[in-house]
Design an enzyme around this catalytic site. Structure first.
Site, short mmCIF file in Angstrom:
data_model
loop_
_atom_site.label_atom_id
_atom_site.label_comp_id
_atom_site.label_asym_id
_atom_site.label_seq_id
_atom_site.Cartn_x
_atom_site.Cartn_y
_atom_site.Cartn_z
CG ASP A 14 -2.04 0.97 1.19
OD1 ASP A 14 -1.96 1.90 0.37
OD2 ASP A 14 -3.00 0.82 1.96
CD GLN A 15 0.35 6.49 1.17
OE1 GLN A 15 -0.85 6.36 1.32
NE2 GLN A 15 1.07 7.29 1.93
CB CYS A 54 -6.87 3.33 -0.13
SG CYS A 54 -5.31 3.82 0.62
CG HIS A 104 -10.46 0.99 1.81
ND1 HIS A 104 -9.64 2.08 1.89
CD2 HIS A 104 -11.59 1.34 2.46
CE1 HIS A 104 -10.24 3.06 2.55
NE2 HIS A 104 -11.44 2.62 2.90
CG ASP A 291 -2.96 1.21 -2.75
OD1 ASP A 291 -1.74 1.48 -2.69
OD2 ASP A 291 -3.74 1.39 -1.79
CG HIS A 292 -2.24 4.97 -3.77
ND1 HIS A 292 -1.39 5.31 -2.74
CD2 HIS A 292 -3.37 4.52 -3.17
CE1 HIS A 292 -1.98 5.10 -1.58
NE2 HIS A 292 -3.18 4.60 -1.81
#
Length: 508
Positions: A14-15, A54, A104, A291-292
């Protein structure tokens, strides 16, 4: 390629900013397991999220659909249960599907095609984290703030460490159970960690893998007066100017972030070891992505929520050395393309009849080194910091960003990888800008999308208020189920049979 349906292990971080990683040019992060995966895999040099937040990014990834098609507006958008996801398509093709970790999902459906969900989610499943485009000047208390940076540093324990340790433990157990089982169906296992997402805190072990003085500072600083309007709104979202942010604050945050990248790398190593120990590595395609990204202080921006490279670009590796030759792919692709790619692998390239049109395009030509691969990413963002939809087109050397209330942005990423020169202001690029703008106006009805976003937000505000009333509020958060009567020592199974069943490899 083998005609046998391959297992698929899809690992998400994540991130995680692509630019932080050494195989994308990063100079600091120590991630040997990921570097080894990249060395023997297919590395996508220009992979993007379609919506840099997210929940929307994950809904798009799961469905192969752009946000406007499925209402993936923000971090509290409902994920409709009747939208087919890649787990549904894979189950239809004979796979067992499982999720360990974060996805999420907002709304009462917390499976969306996964047969098993091995953990709960780190984030809530309700509609509480909605922006309010009817009242954009009021800053919700749940928004990011700069405490993630000013409080950055070492910790003994954190919420995120608790979560990711559980995620990887259950993923390992899933692989062991699969190896000990009948293996009648291939698996498609998604393992989704929350690191290196802020807050930027990591244990002494991972902090000490880096010398503090070697932690780099941002390359680009943009003064407040020179920020583009969306970036300036984002700074209001995370209250950037409410306190002084020193270089030491930034260095601490990036130090902890790199430590968290190393933590993720160690967890990837655990999963790869479990695959190998269980003799599953030869039949498993491994996909690693995110995700990003994270701006990490570049341009005086943090976190995500923009289409600048640090936020929108993601790592993407496909590794299966006995199926795909290692290579680098320069064309621009997105995580929305994973669903049709997984379906291709499940059907040996035959594809399927999709239940609804999908926007993603298979990565198979890129992975196999054949002609016909696409070079385009379409992006849509309606989350925090936006008060009108942002649209992005990434094609060839250009990235174009359009918002009805803001000036256009056009960057030539071949010549200007730091995105310092907005060519939309350059008369010599007027024809290029016009072509992109005409395409955007034809592709998107910004007013209609804005109204759809506002209506969705109003519905969810009402539901959140109503669910806060009364004596009973049944939460939607996923409650993992463990069949305790079938675990460890139980009297309804003969002891020798139980021990034989549980041991891998079995004793002959």
């Amino acid at each position: 390629m083998s005609n046998k349906q391959p297992n698929i292990l899809f690992i998400m971080a994540d991130q995680m900013a692509a630019s932080a990683l050494p195989f994308y040019g990063g100079k600091t992060a120590k991630v040997p397991h990921l570097a080894s995966l990249a060395e023997r895999g297919v590395v996508f040099d220009s992979a993007y999220t379609n919506s840099p937040l997210c929940a929307p990014s994950r809904y798009v990834l799961m469905t192969g659909q752009l946000p406007t098609r499925i209402g993936a507006w923000d971090n509290a958008a409902d994920f409709p249960a009747d939208i087919p996801t890649f787990p549904y398509y894979m189950r239809e093709k004979g796979y067992q599907t499982a999720l360990s970790g974060k996805m999420h999902f907002c709304g009462p459906d917390q499976l969306h095609g996964f047969e098993q969900r091995l953990t709960t989610d780190i984030y809530p499943a309700d509609y509480g984290w909605f922006p309010n485009w009817d009242d954009p000047d009021t800053r919700p208390t749940w928004y990011h703030n700069m405490s993630s940076v000013t409080d950055a540093g070492k910790c003994v324990r954190s919420n995120q460490l608790d979560f990711d340790d559980e995620v990887v433990f259950h993923a390992e157990r899933y692989l062991y159970d699969y190896a000990r089982g009948k293996q009648e169906r291939p698996f498609c296992l998604t393992v989704s960690m929350t690191h290196p997402h802020d807050p930027y805190a990591i244990t002494q072990e991972y902090w000490d893998r880096y010398e503090h003085d070697e932690i780099d500072l941002p390359k680009v600083r943009i003064p407040e007066a020179e920020q583009d309007p969306h970036s300036r709104r984002l700074q209001d979202v995370f209250a950037y100017y409410d306190q002084e942010i020193t270089d030491e604050d930034i260095r601490n945050a990036r130090h902890a972030y790199y430590g968290a990248c190393s933590y993720v790398d160690d967890q990837v190593g655990r999963l790869l070891k479990a695959l190998k120990d269980c003799n599953l590595d030869e039949d498993t395609i491994i996909v690693f992505s995110g995700d990003h990204g994270d701006m990490l202080g570049e341009r005086n921006l943090w976190f995500k929520m923009s289409y600048f490279e640090g936020s929108a670009r993601v790592p993407l590796i496909v590794s299966a050395p006995n199926r795909f030759q290692p290579k680098r792919v320069k064309e621009s692709v997105s995580t929305m393309d994973l669903l049709p790619t997984f379906v291709d692998w499940a059907t040996d390239g035959a594809g399927t009849e999709y239940a609804m049109p999908i926007d993603g395009r298979t990565l198979t030509p890129h992975v196999e080194g054949k002609e016909g691969g696409h070079d385009e990413v379409i992006g849509e963002y309606c989350g925090e910091g936006a008060i009108s939809p942002l649209f992005m087109i990434r094609r060839g050397q250009y990235k174009y960003v359009h918002c009805a209330i803001d000036p256009d942005q056009l960057y030539d990423l071949n010549k200007d990888p730091l995105e310092l020169n907005n060519l939309a202001k350059d008369d010599s690029y007027a024809d290029v800008v016009k072509a992109f703008r005409d395409e955007a106006l034809q592709r998107w009805d910004s007013d209609a999308i804005t109204e759809a976003v506002k209506i969705s937000q109003r519905r969810r505000r009402l539901i959140v208020r109503a669910m806060g009333e009364g004596e009973t509020n049944i939460a939607w958060d996923h409650q993992p189920y463990f069949p305790a009567t079938e675990m460890y020592m139980r009297n309804h199974i003969d002891l020798d049979d139980l021990e034989a069943k549980s041991r891998y490899p079995r004793v002959v």
